[in-house]
Each structure stands twice: as structure tokens, then as C-alpha cells.
Design a protein around this motif. Structure first.
Motif, PDB file in Angstrom:
ATOM      1  N   CYS A  45     -44.012-166.857   4.213  1.00 35.01           N
ATOM      2  CA  CYS A  45     -43.789-165.577   3.538  1.00 35.01           C
ATOM      3  C   CYS A  45     -44.973-165.215   2.634  1.00 35.01           C
ATOM      4  O   CYS A  45     -45.903-166.006   2.459  1.00 35.01           O
ATOM      5  CB  CYS A  45     -42.498-165.653   2.722  1.00 35.01           C
ATOM      6  SG  CYS A  45     -42.584-166.815   1.347  1.00 35.01           S
ATOM      7  N   CYS A  52     -37.324-163.987   2.797  1.00 34.62           N
ATOM      8  CA  CYS A  52     -37.528-164.787   1.599  1.00 34.62           C
ATOM      9  C   CYS A  52     -36.791-164.125   0.437  1.00 34.62           C
ATOM     10  O   CYS A  52     -36.979-162.940   0.174  1.00 34.62           O
ATOM     11  CB  CYS A  52     -39.013-164.917   1.278  1.00 34.62           C
ATOM     12  SG  CYS A  52     -39.334-165.780  -0.291  1.00 34.62           S
ATOM     13  N   SER A  96     -40.190-161.026   2.021  1.00 29.55           N
ATOM     14  CA  SER A  96     -40.830-160.994   3.348  1.00 29.55           C
ATOM     15  C   SER A  96     -39.805-161.230   4.453  1.00 29.55           C
ATOM     16  O   SER A  96     -39.079-162.216   4.430  1.00 29.55           O
ATOM     17  CB  SER A  96     -41.895-162.092   3.474  1.00 29.55           C
ATOM     18  OG  SER A  96     -42.987-161.844   2.635  1.00 29.55           O
ATOM     19  N   THR A 115     -45.920-162.916   9.988  1.00 24.78           N
ATOM     20  CA  THR A 115     -45.782-164.066   9.098  1.00 24.78           C
ATOM     21  C   THR A 115     -46.511-165.300   9.630  1.00 24.78           C
ATOM     22  O   THR A 115     -46.619-166.304   8.927  1.00 24.78           O
ATOM     23  CB  THR A 115     -44.302-164.424   8.848  1.00 24.78           C
ATOM     24  OG1 THR A 115     -43.693-164.878  10.057  1.00 24.78           O
ATOM     25  CG2 THR A 115     -43.552-163.222   8.284  1.00 24.78           C
TER      26      THR A 115
END
Length: 141
Positions: free
Chosen positions: A13, A79, A84, A103
Motif C-alpha cells: 500500500c 489498507c 490504498s 500496488t
């Protein structure tokens, strides 16, 4: 000689709390233009890399993952610290996660594959490449 199953791809993330590893080769990136993916990503599409769940392992931060059921049978994980988006899962494809390609650490080795839900694309984004396009889901995807 290196076995392709020994290849590891790393990702995580924005804040670095969540770190993961995917073993083996990466599938082609699926560009999804459905309205849910646009909203979840805050962009014209989501760039997804499907992988078998047993090939994904968390190195850190699994405890900060937050899951949201965006529609019946579909869960999105992100996250809980930085927000993210990391992956999604659906009961229609048990054992598969769709990692968010952004990512993955560079270089990832992933390639663009095709567009799905192309008929739902944002009116402010023109799909102007030669990749295959599917009005809805791609066959076998």
C-alpha cells in the motif's frame, strides 16, 4: 535455470503498512470499466491482476486490512491506514484474488490484457488501444 514458480512479485500500500508477495508468473492485467471499479479506484478503470489466493502471502500489515462488501458476494480489501485499494474477491471465483496492479512494485513484469465492462466506460475516457474489449465480463475471466 530458474523455475517460473520461484518468481516472486512484491507489492504493498501507499503508507507501507501492508506488504505482500505473489509467487509465480503474473496474469495479464484486466482493465475493468464498471461503475463500481471506477468509484472504488477514483479513476476511469481498475487495473486488476487475478491470481490464485494461495500464491498471495502477506509479509506485513494483514491485520490492518479492511474489507468492504461492495455488492452481494464481492468484497474489496484496502489498507485501513492509508486507504490504498489492494484487491477484491468474489464468491463467483473462489480461491482467486484480483490484485490492484498499481500496488505491485516496479518492475512487475505484468502486461495489459484486455478491457472488461467496456460498454460502461467513463464518458470522459476514450478507450483508444487495440486490446480486446468485452461489453461485460470476459469469457473465462
Amino acid at each position: 535455470m530458474t523455475d517460473s514458480s520461484d518468481v516472486a512479485h512484491m507489492g504493498g500500500c501507499l503508507c507501507g503498512s501492508v506488504r505482500y508477495r505473489v509467487t509465480g508468473p503474473l496474469a495479464d492485467i484486466q482493465l475493468c470499466h464498471c461503475s463500481q471499479c471506477r468509484k472504488a479506484q477514483g479513476s476511469a478503470f481498475a487495473a486488476n491482476v487475478p491470481t490464485d489466493e494461495d500464491r498471495l502471502s502477506f509479509l506485513s500489515g494483514e491485520e490492518v486490512l479492511v474489507r468492504f462488501e461492495s455488492s452481494p458476494g464481492k468484497t474489496r480489501a484496502f489498507c485501513g491506514r492509508c486507504g490504498s485499494p489492494l484487491f477484491s474477491q468474489t464468491t463467483a471465483r473462489p480461491g482467486v484474488v484480483r490484485l490492484r496492479a498499481g500496488t505491485l512494485d516496479d518492475p512487475s513484469g505484468a502486461r495489459l490484457g484486455f478491457h472488461i465492462f467496456a460498454d460502461s466506460h467513463a464518458d470522459w475516457w476514450e478507450i483508444d488501444d487495440d486490446l480486446p474489449r468485452y461489453a461485460e465480463r470476459a469469457p473465462n475471466a
